[in-house]
Design a protein around this motif. Structure first.
Motif, PDB file in Angstrom:
ATOM      1  N   ASP A 135      -0.198  -6.798 -21.901  1.00  0.00           N
ATOM      2  CA  ASP A 135       0.999  -7.248 -21.406  1.00  0.00           C
ATOM      3  C   ASP A 135      -0.080  -8.479 -21.747  1.00  0.00           C
ATOM      4  N   GLU A 136      -0.001  -9.402 -22.739  1.00  0.00           N
ATOM      5  CA  GLU A 136      -0.486 -10.485 -22.680  1.00  0.00           C
ATOM      6  C   GLU A 136       0.448 -11.480 -22.089  1.00  0.00           C
ATOM      7  N   PRO A 137       1.432 -12.071 -21.226  1.00  0.00           N
ATOM      8  CA  PRO A 137       2.063 -12.617 -20.919  1.00  0.00           C
ATOM      9  C   PRO A 137       0.936 -13.045 -19.480  1.00  0.00           C
ATOM     10  N   LEU A 138       1.158 -12.031 -18.904  1.00  0.00           N
ATOM     11  CA  LEU A 138       0.683 -11.295 -17.796  1.00  0.00           C
ATOM     12  C   LEU A 138      -1.151 -11.877 -17.618  1.00  0.00           C
ATOM     13  N   ARG A 139      -1.821 -11.518 -18.563  1.00  0.00           N
ATOM     14  CA  ARG A 139      -3.149 -12.514 -18.739  1.00  0.00           C
ATOM     15  C   ARG A 139      -3.489 -13.825 -18.636  1.00  0.00           C
ATOM     16  N   GLU A 140      -2.647 -14.043 -19.883  1.00  0.00           N
ATOM     17  CA  GLU A 140      -2.517 -15.362 -19.575  1.00  0.00           C
ATOM     18  C   GLU A 140      -2.252 -15.679 -18.394  1.00  0.00           C
ATOM     19  N   SER A 162       1.187  -1.283   0.055  1.00  0.00           N
ATOM     20  CA  SER A 162       0.238  -0.171   0.049  1.00  0.00           C
ATOM     21  C   SER A 162       0.867   0.880  -0.107  1.00  0.00           C
ATOM     22  N   ALA A 163       2.007   0.966   0.851  1.00  0.00           N
ATOM     23  CA  ALA A 163       3.118   2.412   0.994  1.00  0.00           C
ATOM     24  C   ALA A 163       3.345   2.273  -0.102  1.00  0.00           C
ATOM     25  N   LEU A 164       3.688   1.753  -0.860  1.00  0.00           N
ATOM     26  CA  LEU A 164       4.900   1.468  -1.731  1.00  0.00           C
ATOM     27  C   LEU A 164       3.958   2.177  -3.391  1.00  0.00           C
ATOM     28  N   ASN A 165       2.613   1.437  -3.334  1.00  0.00           N
ATOM     29  CA  ASN A 165       1.632   1.792  -4.340  1.00  0.00           C
ATOM     30  C   ASN A 165       1.184   2.942  -4.197  1.00  0.00           C
ATOM     31  N   HIS A 166       1.790   4.254  -3.117  1.00  0.00           N
ATOM     32  CA  HIS A 166       1.004   5.420  -3.404  1.00  0.00           C
ATOM     33  C   HIS A 166       2.505   6.504  -3.659  1.00  0.00           C
ATOM     34  N   LEU A 167       3.607   5.846  -2.950  1.00  0.00           N
ATOM     35  CA  LEU A 167       4.914   6.860  -2.517  1.00  0.00           C
ATOM     36  C   LEU A 167       5.677   6.108  -4.573  1.00  0.00           C
ATOM     37  N   ALA A 168       5.170   5.473  -5.092  1.00  0.00           N
ATOM     38  CA  ALA A 168       5.777   4.873  -6.155  1.00  0.00           C
ATOM     39  C   ALA A 168       5.610   3.505  -6.973  1.00  0.00           C
ATOM     40  N   PRO A 169       4.230   4.355  -7.608  1.00  0.00           N
ATOM     41  CA  PRO A 169       3.260   3.243  -8.109  1.00  0.00           C
ATOM     42  C   PRO A 169       3.821   2.648  -9.255  1.00  0.00           C
ATOM     43  N   ARG A 170       4.362   2.722 -10.004  1.00  0.00           N
ATOM     44  CA  ARG A 170       5.340   2.320 -10.488  1.00  0.00           C
ATOM     45  C   ARG A 170       6.121   1.383 -10.853  1.00  0.00           C
ATOM     46  N   ARG A 171       7.120   1.158  -9.662  1.00  0.00           N
ATOM     47  CA  ARG A 171       7.440   0.721  -9.183  1.00  0.00           C
ATOM     48  C   ARG A 171       6.295  -0.658  -8.820  1.00  0.00           C
ATOM     49  N   VAL A 214      -2.990  -9.518  -3.174  1.00  0.00           N
ATOM     50  CA  VAL A 214      -2.218  -8.616  -2.716  1.00  0.00           C
ATOM     51  C   VAL A 214      -1.688  -8.046  -4.462  1.00  0.00           C
ATOM     52  N   GLY A 215      -0.667  -8.197  -4.861  1.00  0.00           N
ATOM     53  CA  GLY A 215      -0.065  -7.460  -5.831  1.00  0.00           C
ATOM     54  C   GLY A 215      -1.332  -7.764  -6.724  1.00  0.00           C
ATOM     55  N   LEU A 216      -2.439  -8.583  -7.565  1.00  0.00           N
ATOM     56  CA  LEU A 216      -3.863  -8.559  -8.426  1.00  0.00           C
ATOM     57  C   LEU A 216      -4.355  -7.682  -7.900  1.00  0.00           C
ATOM     58  N   THR A 217      -4.733  -7.656  -6.614  1.00  0.00           N
ATOM     59  CA  THR A 217      -5.538  -6.312  -6.717  1.00  0.00           C
ATOM     60  C   THR A 217      -4.907  -5.021  -7.161  1.00  0.00           C
ATOM     61  N   ALA A 218      -3.299  -5.111  -6.772  1.00  0.00           N
ATOM     62  CA  ALA A 218      -2.808  -3.282  -6.868  1.00  0.00           C
ATOM     63  C   ALA A 218      -3.618  -2.909  -8.694  1.00  0.00           C
ATOM     64  N   LEU A 219      -2.875  -4.220  -9.041  1.00  0.00           N
ATOM     65  CA  LEU A 219      -2.736  -3.906 -10.793  1.00  0.00           C
ATOM     66  C   LEU A 219      -4.360  -3.934 -11.037  1.00  0.00           C
ATOM     67  N   ALA A 246       4.949  -6.330  -8.346  1.00  0.00           N
ATOM     68  CA  ALA A 246       2.632  -6.420  -8.512  1.00  0.00           C
ATOM     69  C   ALA A 246       3.201  -7.729  -9.738  1.00  0.00           C
ATOM     70  N   ARG A 247       3.601  -7.441 -10.686  1.00  0.00           N
ATOM     71  CA  ARG A 247       4.001  -7.929 -11.570  1.00  0.00           C
ATOM     72  C   ARG A 247       4.931  -9.037 -11.841  1.00  0.00           C
ATOM     73  N   THR A 248       6.106  -9.135 -11.650  1.00  0.00           N
ATOM     74  CA  THR A 248       6.664 -10.172 -11.275  1.00  0.00           C
ATOM     75  C   THR A 248       6.511 -11.153  -9.786  1.00  0.00           C
ATOM     76  N   MET A 249       4.900 -10.625  -8.990  1.00  0.00           N
ATOM     77  CA  MET A 249       4.798 -11.525  -8.278  1.00  0.00           C
ATOM     78  C   MET A 249       3.753 -12.557  -8.357  1.00  0.00           C
TER      79      MET A 249
END
Lengths: 411, 342
Positions: B311-316, B264-273, B294-299, B278-281
């Motif tokens: 992002d086809e690989p992520l969607r798959e 939550s903090a990172l999503n606020h402070l540095a959303p791209r990071r 948590v990561g997918l909810t943020a995305l 979150a994608r890596t997770m």
């Protein structure tokens, strides 16, 4: 041959939403061979647990499941009226359709009977759409929600919101503005209400409004978007449970609905509910943000609490027929039209939507004017106190504000 | 854990339970529960107050929440040490907003609140009643200064529940003197009125309270898990803590609770990071189901739609997760993502 529908005087899909109040439905025959009028039967096609709708030729007529309408073939329109059947709200967008039939079906338009409901009785889908829209409106503390947070603060703003008989109208306007912003994100969303005089086991969960730990920090499930809630640059929600959870037991210190409705038949008497149940609901269950005016709106639960406060007013209005500003019992007007604090007289505009920043108003007007609705025209960009009374358009159909409660009929 | 070590400081030395001794009598841990028992008589659900030929007590007994009873009679019962606890509690509840109906009533209610010898449930209900009345700020205005003064006096009350509540009320007012006391207590345990985790939590009401430095020290050398968690919450508004949160949210050895706060903090402070992490997770099958949720909810709610929709690989991967996972949180999060990006 087909029928073209226009509902709520708008061609937009975002206007396909009904309440218990009648909505105008314009019908027009297209691609018809020239000749005499065509008889069309309007009916509904609803999902098994979907909303239900009723029709009438006039706004004040008898609303029925079907309606026969004679439509000219020259392309001119005819207006009838449609509304949700009281007691049968929708659960999802488009779960009931308006159907037009001549010799065969010639038109269909999915709609939603969009009604404010008891938060404890929402479906999982309704719950998830609501919290998702709230989270997106807040957008980690950087979104439009910050304006709502900044409207409900200490000082001069506090006096506008709580400092007189305008307490109930101000909060009705506040909730409506927020709800319209939520509907701009997801038009199927309404504000749910928390019946704080009843046990609400489905509200106080990790998947909905969250559960505080012993320290008073609210926890959420990993799939709940409210875990990203932040206000004023600060992460999370603080809500410390003082006694039994409202998910398990209602507080006997809070006036029940029946006790609240029995406070009296004039607004002057009824508005004492600002103390109990309103104030009591803020402080009896929880410490933390929701228990102090300057921080209460940091907690999303605040809006469920106030939706119930507004619903109680709506029920009281329905019980005693208190919708007309001209009726002295419908509002607690001062000795003269301007004798109360500005913002509380019946014909005053409401801050901050009027963007009046001259004393005694606050020096800023967060959020600016009232969000528009695709479904209704009232109350306009700068509502008055009086605009908040006739919320279902019972006195004047043009006055309806575009929301209804599941247990308050428009009659 | 991806946090840097720092030298032991005055702040970290202070991270013990408050040194202040509390009264020997039992403090209320479930104030509402005890209050509820007493208040049952109001609604007729509980035991009735024994009949006595005292007018004030009769008034309290007969009264209802419609406020029809004379507040003076109710207050007479509320302050009567000879009355039964239930009757006194009932009277306080029934006085309700009328506590600010007169200076006398308000003074009497403050007297109950400040009476260290009084039953904790009585004191708690007195505070709740005054708090509720404060929700009518115009009517309350003439009592506000006295109210704040009473709260400040109660910051050193022997009852930890009373202390916790009044510190919370004053922290929400962003009372600078109270913030100073909280910071001082974190720095010097002999002056602490609350546990460090509670002090940090209350300081988080104001990002300008000057708590970042001590929060960093506590995050690095926490006395307990809760204190570390609250320190992280305070730092969630600190732009210099991006690397700290990126490390915590990526650390599989951290609890889900702490990773949620870091996300939550990172999503606020540095959303791209946060989006990258979150994608890596999401793509990492060795990651915990809850962390992926948590990561997918943020995305799904805050990600850049243009990036994610292409992002086809992520969607798959998300499609595969939603079909195969038995974890309800992960399935819900995956379905939420699919609903937005399918």
């Amino acid at each position: 041959m087909r029928v073209d529908f226009t509902i709520n005087n708008s061609a937009s899909d975002t206007a396909h939403y009904l309440t218990w109040a009648p909505s105008p439905l314009r019908l027009r025959i297209l691609d018809a061979p020239a000749g005499s009028d065509v008889q069309v039967v309007l009916s509904e096609d609803r999902h098994s647990d979907g909303g239900s709708i009723r029709y009438s030729a006039t706004p004040n007529g008898n609303f029925t499941p079907t309606l026969k309408v004679q439509l000219p073939t020259n392309g001119s329109t005819k207006i009838v009226y449609v509304r949700g059947k009281f007691g049968s709200p929708s659960k999802s967008d488009g779960d009931v359709s308006i159907v037009a039939t001549a010799s065969a079906e010639i038109g269909r338009m999915p709609v939603m009977v969009r009604i404010r409901k008891n938060a404890d009785k929402l479906t999982a889908g309704e719950r998830d759409r609501f919290i998702s829209a709230m989270a997106m409106l807040n957008n980690k503390g950087t979104g439009r929600f910050a304006d709502f947070r900044n409207m409900h603060v200490a000082g001069a703003a506090d006096a506008q919101a709580h400092g007189g008989p305008g307490f109930l109208p101000w909060h009705r306007s506040y909730l409506m503005d927020l709800e319209r912003e939520l509907q701009a994100i997801d038009p199927s969303v309404t504000l749910p209400y928390w019946r704080f005089d009843k046990m609400a086991p489905n509200v106080f969960t990790l998947d909905f409004i969250g559960l505080p730990d012993n320290l008073g920090t609210v926890r959420f499930s990993p799939s709940n978007p409210l875990q990203f809630w932040a206000t004023d640059g600060v992460q999370g929600i603080l809500r410390r449970q003082l006694g039994a959870s409202p998910g398990k037991q209602a507080s006997p210190s809070i006036r029940t609905e029946a006790q609240t409705l029995a406070l009296g038949n004039t607004f002057r008497l009824f508005r004492s509910m600002q103390g109990n149940p309103h104030g009591s609901a803020h402080v009896e269950y929880f410490g933390g943000s929701i228990s102090s005016i300057p921080t209460a709106a940091k907690d999303p639960l605040f809006f469920l609490l106030h939706c119930n406060v507004d619903r109680l007013w709506a029920k009281w209005q329905a019980k005693f027929g208190r919708y007309k500003g001209a009726d002295a019992a419908s509002y607690d007007s001062g000795q003269s039209p301007t004798s109360l604090l500005k913002g509380h007289n019946l014909q005053d505009t409401l801050w901050p939507w009027d963007m009046d920043v001259a004393p005694p108003r606050p020096s800023t007007a967060p959020g600016g004017s009232m969000a528009a609705s695709p479904c209704v025209s009232a109350p306009g960009l700068s509502p008055q106190v009086s605009d908040m009374l006739d919320f279902q358009g019972l006195v004047s159909s043009d006055a309806k504000l575009g929301f209804s409660y599941d247990d308050v009929a428009a009659a | 854990m991806a946090t840097a070590k720092s030298p032991k400081s005055k702040a970290t030395k202070s991270l013990k339970a408050p040194a202040k001794k509390v009264a020997a009598r039992k403090a209320p841990t479930q104030r509402g529960a005890s209050t509820s028992t007493g208040i049952k008589a109001i609604t007729g659900l509980g035991p009735k107050v024994p009949s006595k030929k005292i007018a004030a007590k009769k008034a309290a007994r007969k009264g209802t929440l419609d406020g029809s009873v004379d507040p003076n009679s109710l207050m007479a019962t509320a302050v009567d040490p000879g009355a039964k606890l239930n009757a006194r509690l009932n009277a306080i509840v029934k006085v309700g907003p009328d506590v600010i109906g007169s200076k006398q009533s308000f003074d009497q209610m403050c007297g109950i609140l400040m009476d260290q010898a009084a039953n904790p449930a009585l004191r708690g209900q007195a505070l709740s009643t005054i708090q509720a009345a404060a929700f009518d700020p115009v009517a309350f205005a003439k009592y506000r200064a006295q109210y704040l003064s009473v709260l400040r006096q109660l910051r050193t009350d022997p009852d930890p529940e009373v202390r916790q509540r009044v510190f919370g009320l004053l922290a929400r007012e962003q009372d600078s003197d109270t913030q100073s006391m909280l910071l001082e207590g974190l720095d010097d345990p002999s002056k602490a009125q609350l546990s460090p985790e509670k002090a940090l939590q209350l300081l988080s009401y104001d990002p300008h309270a000057g708590a970042y430095e001590v929060a960093k020290k506590i995050a690095n050398r926490p006395p307990n898990d809760l204190a570390r968690r609250e320190a992280l919450r305070v730092l969630a508004a600190d732009g210099n803590s991006v690397d700290l949160f990126a490390g915590v949210v990526s650390d599989k050895s951290e609890s889900t609770d702490v990773r949620q706060i870091a996300a939550s903090a990172l999503n606020h402070l540095a959303p791209r990071r946060m989006q990258e992490i979150a994608r890596t997770m999401a793509m990492d099958d060795s990651e915990s189901d809850d962390a992926r949720a948590v990561g997918l909810t943020a995305l799904a709610h805050f990600g850049e739609s243009s990036t994610l929709s292409s992002d086809e690989p992520l969607r798959e991967k998300v499609n595969s997760i939603s079909q195969s996972t038995g974890n309800m949180n992960l399935r819900t999060a995956a379905q939420g993502f699919k609903a937005r990006y399918s």
